[in-house]
Every structure is written in structure tokens, then in C-alpha cells.
Design a protein around this motif. Sequence first.
Motif, PDB file in Angstrom:
ATOM      1  N   ALA A  66      -5.490   3.062  -7.346  1.00 25.64           N
ATOM      2  CA  ALA A  66      -4.458   4.095  -7.329  1.00 25.64           C
ATOM      3  C   ALA A  66      -3.606   3.929  -8.579  1.00 25.64           C
ATOM      4  CB  ALA A  66      -3.603   3.968  -6.073  1.00 25.64           C
ATOM      5  N   ARG A  67      -3.587   4.941  -9.446  1.00 25.64           N
ATOM      6  CA  ARG A  67      -2.871   4.830 -10.712  1.00 25.64           C
ATOM      7  C   ARG A  67      -2.073   6.101 -10.996  1.00 25.64           C
ATOM      8  NH1 ARG A  67      -4.588   0.594 -14.004  1.00 25.64           N
ATOM      9  NH2 ARG A  67      -6.490  -0.486 -13.297  1.00 25.64           N
ATOM     10  N   LEU A  68      -0.952   5.913 -11.724  1.00 20.69           N
ATOM     11  CA  LEU A  68      -0.218   7.057 -12.243  1.00 20.69           C
ATOM     12  C   LEU A  68      -1.036   7.681 -13.368  1.00 20.69           C
ATOM     13  CD1 LEU A  68       3.416   5.614 -12.492  1.00 20.69           C
ATOM     14  CD2 LEU A  68       2.352   6.818 -10.577  1.00 20.69           C
ATOM     15  N   ALA A  69      -0.598   8.833 -13.832  1.00 23.83           N
ATOM     16  CA  ALA A  69      -1.329   9.535 -14.894  1.00 23.83           C
ATOM     17  C   ALA A  69      -1.436   8.707 -16.167  1.00 23.83           C
ATOM     18  CB  ALA A  69      -0.650  10.872 -15.191  1.00 23.83           C
ATOM     19  N   ASP A  70      -0.440   7.820 -16.408  1.00 26.05           N
ATOM     20  CA  ASP A  70      -0.477   6.997 -17.619  1.00 26.05           C
ATOM     21  C   ASP A  70      -1.295   5.721 -17.442  1.00 26.05           C
ATOM     22  OD1 ASP A  70       1.128   5.410 -16.036  1.00 26.05           O
ATOM     23  OD2 ASP A  70       2.892   5.506 -17.334  1.00 26.05           O
ATOM     24  N   GLY A  71      -1.933   5.569 -16.265  1.00 29.86           N
ATOM     25  CA  GLY A  71      -2.777   4.411 -16.009  1.00 29.86           C
ATOM     26  C   GLY A  71      -2.089   3.266 -15.300  1.00 29.86           C
ATOM     27  N   THR A  72      -0.782   3.354 -15.062  1.00 33.36           N
ATOM     28  CA  THR A  72      -0.043   2.297 -14.370  1.00 33.36           C
ATOM     29  C   THR A  72      -0.524   2.157 -12.933  1.00 33.36           C
ATOM     30  OG1 THR A  72       1.935   2.735 -15.700  1.00 33.36           O
ATOM     31  CG2 THR A  72       2.250   1.515 -13.649  1.00 33.36           C
ATOM     32  N   LEU A  73      -0.792   0.921 -12.506  1.00 35.33           N
ATOM     33  CA  LEU A  73      -1.156   0.690 -11.114  1.00 35.33           C
ATOM     34  C   LEU A  73      -0.022   1.156 -10.213  1.00 35.33           C
ATOM     35  CD1 LEU A  73      -2.874  -2.827 -11.117  1.00 35.33           C
ATOM     36  CD2 LEU A  73      -3.904  -0.660 -10.458  1.00 35.33           C
ATOM     37  N   ALA A  74      -0.358   1.909  -9.177  1.00 40.96           N
ATOM     38  CA  ALA A  74       0.647   2.492  -8.288  1.00 40.96           C
ATOM     39  C   ALA A  74       0.484   1.912  -6.891  1.00 40.96           C
ATOM     40  CB  ALA A  74       0.515   4.005  -8.253  1.00 40.96           C
ATOM     41  N   GLY A  75       0.931   0.685  -6.714  1.00 41.78           N
ATOM     42  CA  GLY A  75       0.729   0.061  -5.419  1.00 41.78           C
ATOM     43  C   GLY A  75      -0.755  -0.149  -5.176  1.00 41.78           C
TER      44      GLY A  75
ATOM     45  N   SER B 259       0.820  -1.213   0.000  1.00 36.99           N
ATOM     46  CA  SER B 259       0.000   0.000   0.000  1.00 36.99           C
ATOM     47  C   SER B 259       0.853   1.261   0.000  1.00 36.99           C
ATOM     48  CB  SER B 259      -0.947   0.010   1.196  1.00 36.99           C
ATOM     49  OG  SER B 259      -0.233   0.028   2.419  1.00 36.99           O
ATOM     50  N   MET B 260       0.250   2.334  -0.480  1.00 41.55           N
ATOM     51  CA  MET B 260       0.884   3.642  -0.545  1.00 41.55           C
ATOM     52  C   MET B 260       0.223   4.564   0.465  1.00 41.55           C
ATOM     53  SD  MET B 260      -0.841   5.102  -4.021  1.00 41.55           S
ATOM     54  CE  MET B 260      -0.546   6.781  -3.470  1.00 41.55           C
ATOM     55  N   ARG B 261       0.690   5.814   0.514  1.00 38.51           N
ATOM     56  CA  ARG B 261       0.223   6.735   1.546  1.00 38.51           C
ATOM     57  C   ARG B 261      -1.289   6.973   1.499  1.00 38.51           C
ATOM     58  NH1 ARG B 261       3.207  10.916   2.287  1.00 38.51           N
ATOM     59  NH2 ARG B 261       4.846  10.649   0.708  1.00 38.51           N
ATOM     60  N   ALA B 262      -1.906   6.774   0.348  1.00 35.23           N
ATOM     61  CA  ALA B 262      -3.343   7.031   0.218  1.00 35.23           C
ATOM     62  C   ALA B 262      -4.194   5.967   0.896  1.00 35.23           C
ATOM     63  CB  ALA B 262      -3.719   7.125  -1.256  1.00 35.23           C
ATOM     64  N   CYS B 263      -3.583   4.870   1.322  1.00 40.26           N
ATOM     65  CA  CYS B 263      -4.337   3.831   2.035  1.00 40.26           C
ATOM     66  C   CYS B 263      -4.954   4.425   3.302  1.00 40.26           C
ATOM     67  CB  CYS B 263      -3.409   2.678   2.397  1.00 40.26           C
ATOM     68  SG  CYS B 263      -4.175   1.378   3.402  1.00 40.26           S
ATOM     69  N   GLY B 264      -6.255   4.286   3.419  1.00 44.09           N
ATOM     70  CA  GLY B 264      -6.948   4.825   4.581  1.00 44.09           C
ATOM     71  C   GLY B 264      -7.477   6.235   4.386  1.00 44.09           C
ATOM     72  N   LEU B 265      -7.202   6.835   3.226  1.00 42.67           N
ATOM     73  CA  LEU B 265      -7.684   8.180   2.935  1.00 42.67           C
ATOM     74  C   LEU B 265      -8.768   8.136   1.856  1.00 42.67           C
ATOM     75  CD1 LEU B 265      -4.258  10.090   2.797  1.00 42.67           C
ATOM     76  CD2 LEU B 265      -5.720   9.638   4.793  1.00 42.67           C
ATOM     77  N   SER B 266      -9.399   9.239   1.609  1.00 40.15           N
ATOM     78  CA  SER B 266     -10.454   9.302   0.597  1.00 40.15           C
ATOM     79  C   SER B 266      -9.846   9.475  -0.792  1.00 40.15           C
ATOM     80  CB  SER B 266     -11.413  10.454   0.903  1.00 40.15           C
ATOM     81  OG  SER B 266     -10.706  11.683   0.977  1.00 40.15           O
ATOM     82  N   ASP B 267     -10.687   9.370  -1.816  1.00 41.40           N
ATOM     83  CA  ASP B 267     -10.242   9.560  -3.196  1.00 41.40           C
ATOM     84  C   ASP B 267      -9.644  10.948  -3.388  1.00 41.40           C
ATOM     85  OD1 ASP B 267     -11.189   7.067  -3.701  1.00 41.40           O
ATOM     86  OD2 ASP B 267     -12.780   7.666  -5.087  1.00 41.40           O
ATOM     87  N   GLY B 268      -8.720  11.036  -4.367  1.00 40.57           N
ATOM     88  CA  GLY B 268      -8.124  12.328  -4.666  1.00 40.57           C
ATOM     89  C   GLY B 268      -6.728  12.169  -5.221  1.00 40.57           C
ATOM     90  N   ILE B 269      -5.963  13.239  -5.193  1.00 40.63           N
ATOM     91  CA  ILE B 269      -4.592  13.240  -5.690  1.00 40.63           C
ATOM     92  C   ILE B 269      -3.649  12.849  -4.558  1.00 40.63           C
ATOM     93  CG2 ILE B 269      -2.761  14.581  -6.782  1.00 40.63           C
ATOM     94  CD1 ILE B 269      -5.200  14.122  -8.534  1.00 40.63           C
ATOM     95  N   SER B 270      -2.753  11.911  -4.845  1.00 40.81           N
ATOM     96  CA  SER B 270      -1.773  11.483  -3.852  1.00 40.81           C
ATOM     97  C   SER B 270      -0.398  11.433  -4.514  1.00 40.81           C
ATOM     98  CB  SER B 270      -2.163  10.122  -3.265  1.00 40.81           C
ATOM     99  OG  SER B 270      -1.332   9.785  -2.173  1.00 40.81           O
ATOM    100  N   GLU B 271       0.549  10.751  -3.854  1.00 41.36           N
ATOM    101  CA  GLU B 271       1.933  10.732  -4.328  1.00 41.36           C
ATOM    102  C   GLU B 271       2.578   9.404  -3.986  1.00 41.36           C
ATOM    103  OE1 GLU B 271       6.263  10.964  -3.485  1.00 41.36           O
ATOM    104  OE2 GLU B 271       4.608  10.657  -2.064  1.00 41.36           O
TER     105      GLU B 271
END
Length: 450
Positions: free
Chosen positions: A364-373, A339-351
Amino acid sequence: MHAIVNGRIVLSDKILDGCALLFDKNIIGIVSRETLDTAWADGQSWKGKPLDITDAGGNYVAPGFINLHIHGCGGADTMDATEDSLAVMSRFLVQTGVTSFLPTTMTCDMQTIYKALERVRENMTLITRRREEKRGSLQSGQHTSEEMKGDMSASGNNPKDCSCAGESEPFDNKTEKMQQYRLPGAKVLGAYLEGPFISSKYKGAQHEDSIMPADFMQIKDYADVIKVVVLAPETLGNPEQVKEFIAQCKAHNIIVSLGHSGADYDTALQAVMEGASHVTHLCNAMTGLHHRTPGLLGAALDSAVTCELIADNLHVHPAVQRLIYRTKGVAGLELITDSMRACGLSDGISELGGQTVIVKNGEARLADGTLAGSIVTLNRAMANFRKNTGATVPEVVRMVTENQAQELGLFEKIGSLSPGAAADVTICNEDFAVLHTFVDGREVYKNPDI
């Protein structure tokens, strides 16, 4: 002294009903409720010691879960390398039943990775630090005969408190700080190094600029911290380099995991024969299974390596989860979150690793659609996997406790409810929703809805 009553106690191969779990900082043992009631006749003590009671309400009582591979959660990330980042993760994780974890780094320039590893080192639990100190003393011949006897008795299932082991020079200057510092929830066991020794072609959501061939000298100074390192074996020049890197890692008790790799079946299997014993998030960021070219996935299924699985139903289809469960068996699988930092948070922009991530509808995806964790929690992954495969509760619990502890060489201290083990305990319901979490005998989380 604490007792958990009215719970279904989960062991590695069965569930015990009508029993009570006794513990203080460590597990005392499991007794029948009748025995507890007899010894607890005055309603206040067990054999003269004050007794606190937690009523499990018919729910499962399991060893605390171990998240082997996690970048972040609750808005924090391992690579933040700040005073608070690991504390935020530690506090969030106990809400999901996790009592121990390996903060996971990402591909980046080595100085940035070192900063993250330094922060992990500062927060590592005494269980692993003392174990490394003891190993260092043993390798240099500094153990006394009495310590050697203690080690021998420990190998005979007489657990020894590793925190009592002697000091060794690499950690002397940190011992006082370590004894005073305590994370608010889950314990840090060390670090998981997911980059930079990976393939550019199979980098996933990692920065390509900092990817490099595996070189043990780049991580030697953090051998006490790193517990798992990811390797794409095909990126090295020849088989001898693969053999040497794996040998150096094994000599320092670092698990070599194959992942983020374009290795074919033969290359992957040769790395396994040299000592690679683990595979990072099976199916993801690797050569897939084809009937003529089995790839890394085929080698993982066709060997005795331990395989991680992200059971969020997005990274691996439920049908494939069933096939993997039947092929690898319970002993060969470890559920993780990645998991990435967005785990446990609401939808939106993360890093993630300096890259913008879009979180929407559980993905959770990068701008190009790649799964990001992922943004799945470990207890949710357990529920998914059980539903998808029909695995039993003891089997699913083993895939987040005993398997990880055994692989890390810490099973005498964590991953079970055996007498002498750390009192890391999770109480959860049929859906693995967490009700209570204890770390070293302290209640660090109680679900506000109960």
C-alpha cells in the motif's frame, strides 16, 4: 460453561498437551482431559453446569491476540468516526484471532481527531473504562476500605473484576449506554494517538499541515481514552518541555511512544530516561542505525523500551527482524499491523488520512511511493516473524498477548489463560490461520472451512 478439548494450550513459556480449557465469561482453569472426562461423565455437564464442547483438533489454543496499533481494516478506518466504522473493524479482526485492539488515529486537525476519540470512548470495553474510574476514585480518596482491600488482593494475583468498580463523575452519563452496547467482535481498549506530535521530516504517510509540537492540553480531555501517544522529542523547544509532556502523560497513565522522529541517539535516550517507554513501528519513520550516529533506532535497541514491529516483510527485512529479535528479546517486542482500511480487501485504490493509496501486490503506497501503513493481518505477521526468526510458538504468541496486556496495565484481565481473566481465546493452526475466536466466552468467529 464451555470446554475446549484436544488442543495444544499455549502458555507464556510452554505448551500443554492432553488438557482442556474451561471457561464461561471468564477463564475457569485448565484441567487434564482425564479430570474433565470424570466430571463430565454424563456427557452434558461439568459439576452440574451445562457444558458446551469445542474440539480443537490438535491445533493451538491461545489467549486472544491484541492489536496495539491499527488504523483500519475491512474497508473501515478509525478516522471515519462513524457509527459503523469500529464495528466493521471489530467484526473483521476476530477472523484474524484479534480479540482486543487500540483504534489508531492519524495526524489531522484536532477537531477531526476529537471526533474519532469520542467514537472510541463510546465503544471502549468496560474493562478499561472501569479501571480508569477506579483509578480516578482512588486518586481523589473516594475508595472505601473494602474496595482498597479488594485492590490489594488483586495485586497479589487474585484477579478482581474491574467491571464491578464504582462510578466516577466523568463517565456517569455514559454508563447505561456502555452496558447496553457491545461490539460484534474484538473489544476496544482505548485509542492510539499517532499524530499530530510528530516530525514533518519523518511524517511518513501523514498530513504535514496539521503537525504541531506536543502539548498535553490538546489531549487532556481525552486522557481516559488515549492509551498511547507518539512523540518526536526533537520537535519541542528544549529538554524541559519534553520532560514536562512525558510527566503529564505518565500522570494520566498514557504510554509515551517515540516515533515519526528525527531524534538523534542522545535526544531519544534522554526521552527514555524521562519516561518514554515505547517505540512506534521500529525502523520505520525514524533516524536509522549508523555506526557513528546510532539515532532513534540505536537508542531503542540500546534501552529497555518496548518496540513495535510490522512483520509484513516489506516494512522490515527478515534479516533485520532476526537482529531485532536477538537484541530486544521476547519481552521487548510487540508485533503490530499498522494496517489501513484496505487490509482484507483486494487490490485497488484506497484511502488513508484523506490521501489516495494504491494497493497492489500486497503493498500500500501513496502516489509518491511512500509506504502507507500495511495491509497485513496480525496472524499473518506472526507466521512471518516465526519463519524469519525461528521464535517458538509461545514466544510469538506472547508478543501479541502478554506484552501488550502488561504494558496497558490489563494483564489481570486479558492476555493470558489464567483463571479469572476474560475468556478471550483463539484457536489457530501451525501457520496461525484462525479456526475459532471467543470474546468474553462467546464464540464470535468460526472458520467456514472447518
